[in-house]
Design a protein around this motif. Structure first.
Motif, PDB file in Angstrom:
ATOM      1  N   THR A   4       9.461  -3.444   0.570  1.00  0.00           N
ATOM      2  CA  THR A   4       8.275  -3.809  -0.212  1.00  0.00           C
ATOM      3  C   THR A   4       7.764  -2.612  -1.006  1.00  0.00           C
ATOM      4  N   ALA A   5       7.698  -1.446  -0.375  1.00  0.00           N
ATOM      5  CA  ALA A   5       7.229  -0.234  -1.066  1.00  0.00           C
ATOM      6  C   ALA A   5       8.134   0.101  -2.251  1.00  0.00           C
ATOM      7  N   LEU A   6       9.426  -0.061  -2.088  1.00  0.00           N
ATOM      8  CA  LEU A   6      10.363   0.233  -3.186  1.00  0.00           C
ATOM      9  C   LEU A   6      10.237  -0.796  -4.313  1.00  0.00           C
ATOM     10  N   ILE A   7      10.029  -2.061  -3.965  1.00  0.00           N
ATOM     11  CA  ILE A   7       9.828  -3.087  -5.001  1.00  0.00           C
ATOM     12  C   ILE A   7       8.593  -2.750  -5.838  1.00  0.00           C
ATOM     13  N   ALA A  30      11.732   3.509 -15.019  1.00  0.00           N
ATOM     14  CA  ALA A  30      11.266   3.557 -16.413  1.00  0.00           C
ATOM     15  C   ALA A  30      10.998   4.989 -16.857  1.00  0.00           C
ATOM     16  N   VAL A  31      10.344   5.784 -16.029  1.00  0.00           N
ATOM     17  CA  VAL A  31      10.040   7.164 -16.418  1.00  0.00           C
ATOM     18  C   VAL A  31      11.309   8.013 -16.419  1.00  0.00           C
ATOM     19  N   HIS A  32      12.255   7.691 -15.547  1.00  0.00           N
ATOM     20  CA  HIS A  32      13.542   8.400 -15.558  1.00  0.00           C
ATOM     21  C   HIS A  32      14.260   8.171 -16.886  1.00  0.00           C
ATOM     22  N   VAL A  33      14.306   6.917 -17.296  1.00  0.00           N
ATOM     23  CA  VAL A  33      14.966   6.571 -18.563  1.00  0.00           C
ATOM     24  C   VAL A  33      14.216   7.192 -19.735  1.00  0.00           C
ATOM     25  N   ALA A  34      12.889   7.077 -19.739  1.00  0.00           N
ATOM     26  CA  ALA A  34      12.079   7.586 -20.855  1.00  0.00           C
ATOM     27  C   ALA A  34      12.178   9.098 -21.018  1.00  0.00           C
ATOM     28  N   THR A  35      12.411   9.824 -19.917  1.00  0.00           N
ATOM     29  CA  THR A  35      12.466  11.288 -19.992  1.00  0.00           C
ATOM     30  C   THR A  35      13.884  11.821 -19.890  1.00  0.00           C
ATOM     31  N   PHE A  44       0.828  -1.211   0.000  1.00  0.00           N
ATOM     32  CA  PHE A  44       0.000   0.000   0.000  1.00  0.00           C
ATOM     33  C   PHE A  44       0.861   1.259   0.000  1.00  0.00           C
ATOM     34  N   ALA A  45       1.957   1.259   0.748  1.00  0.00           N
ATOM     35  CA  ALA A  45       2.862   2.414   0.749  1.00  0.00           C
ATOM     36  C   ALA A  45       3.468   2.602  -0.639  1.00  0.00           C
ATOM     37  N   GLY A  46       3.807   1.497  -1.304  1.00  0.00           N
ATOM     38  CA  GLY A  46       4.331   1.586  -2.675  1.00  0.00           C
ATOM     39  C   GLY A  46       3.313   2.176  -3.635  1.00  0.00           C
ATOM     40  N   LEU A  47       2.056   1.776  -3.493  1.00  0.00           N
ATOM     41  CA  LEU A  47       1.000   2.353  -4.334  1.00  0.00           C
ATOM     42  C   LEU A  47       0.781   3.830  -3.997  1.00  0.00           C
ATOM     43  N   ILE A  97       9.615   1.501  -7.401  1.00  0.00           N
ATOM     44  CA  ILE A  97      10.852   1.879  -8.103  1.00  0.00           C
ATOM     45  C   ILE A  97      10.864   1.505  -9.582  1.00  0.00           C
ATOM     46  N   PRO A  98      10.346   0.351  -9.985  1.00  0.00           N
ATOM     47  CA  PRO A  98      10.403   0.048 -11.428  1.00  0.00           C
ATOM     48  C   PRO A  98       9.782   1.148 -12.302  1.00  0.00           C
ATOM     49  N   TRP A  99       8.655   1.699 -11.869  1.00  0.00           N
ATOM     50  CA  TRP A  99       8.031   2.757 -12.662  1.00  0.00           C
ATOM     51  C   TRP A  99       8.893   4.010 -12.668  1.00  0.00           C
TER      52      TRP A  99
END
Length: 180
Positions: A151-154, A162-167, A107-110, A157-159
């Motif tokens: 758990t929150a980082l798992i 991905a957005v860091h790389v894309a931008t 939930f913290a990750g969301l 972090i992937p998103w």
């Protein structure tokens, strides 16, 4: 995250005021139900029911549940993270305790995906204050912080990668160093 659920709503129902607001309404309803459940588990049936009724009939909560904004989504995930911590704290069965602790991290990750680092910082501040007030800020409880954080980082972090790389890093600079 909020924009993803709006996009899903648009795909399913078309673009309209209703489909824009439906995800907020669903999040508001889910939090009322989770409030009832946690209240029932921790304090008993009547307290759970009254807690849910009080939340569901609060004017600002009703207004936020009807708006197409990130506020109620963050409220759902932030509150669910705290509720899960609460359930993990009060339940004695170790496996169930671990389940609720990991779910708190989900939930913290969301919440992080919805509104940024506040999704994990705020629950940690509240949990830390609670443990300090009860004089239980010890290594056993500090492990809970790590489980939730990892758990929150798992989840989140992937998103962000991905957005860091894309931008080309522009999103990271603007979001974390200007807006947060």
């Amino acid at each position: 995250f909020y924009y993803w659920i709006i996009a899903i709503s648009y795909k399913l129902l078309g673009i309209s005021a209703f489909s824009s607001r439906l995800p907020s309404a669903i999040c508001a309803i889910l939090l009322v139900l989770f409030t009832w459940y946690v209240g029932k588990k921790v304090l008993g049936n009547i307290s759970g029911f009254l807690s849910a009724v009080i939340l569901a009939t609060s004017v600002e909560y009703i207004m936020l549940g009807r708006r197409a904004a990130t506020d109620i989504t963050l409220t759902l995930f932030f509150s669910s993270s705290l509720y899960s911590i609460c359930l993990g704290y009060f339940i004695k069965d170790f496996r169930v305790k671990i389940f609720w602790t990991v779910l708190s991290g989900v939930f913290a990750g969301l919440a992080i995906l919805t509104k940024g680092p506040i999704g994990v910082v705020l629950p940690f501040v509240i949990l830390g204050g609670f443990l300090l007030a009860r004089k239980q800020f010890d290594i056993k409880h500090i492990k809970v912080f790590f489980i939730i954080l990892i758990t929150a980082l798992i989840v989140s972090i992937p998103w962000y990668i991905a957005v860091h790389v894309a931008t080309g890093g522009e999103f990271t600079n603007v979001f974390f160093f200007k807006h947060n």
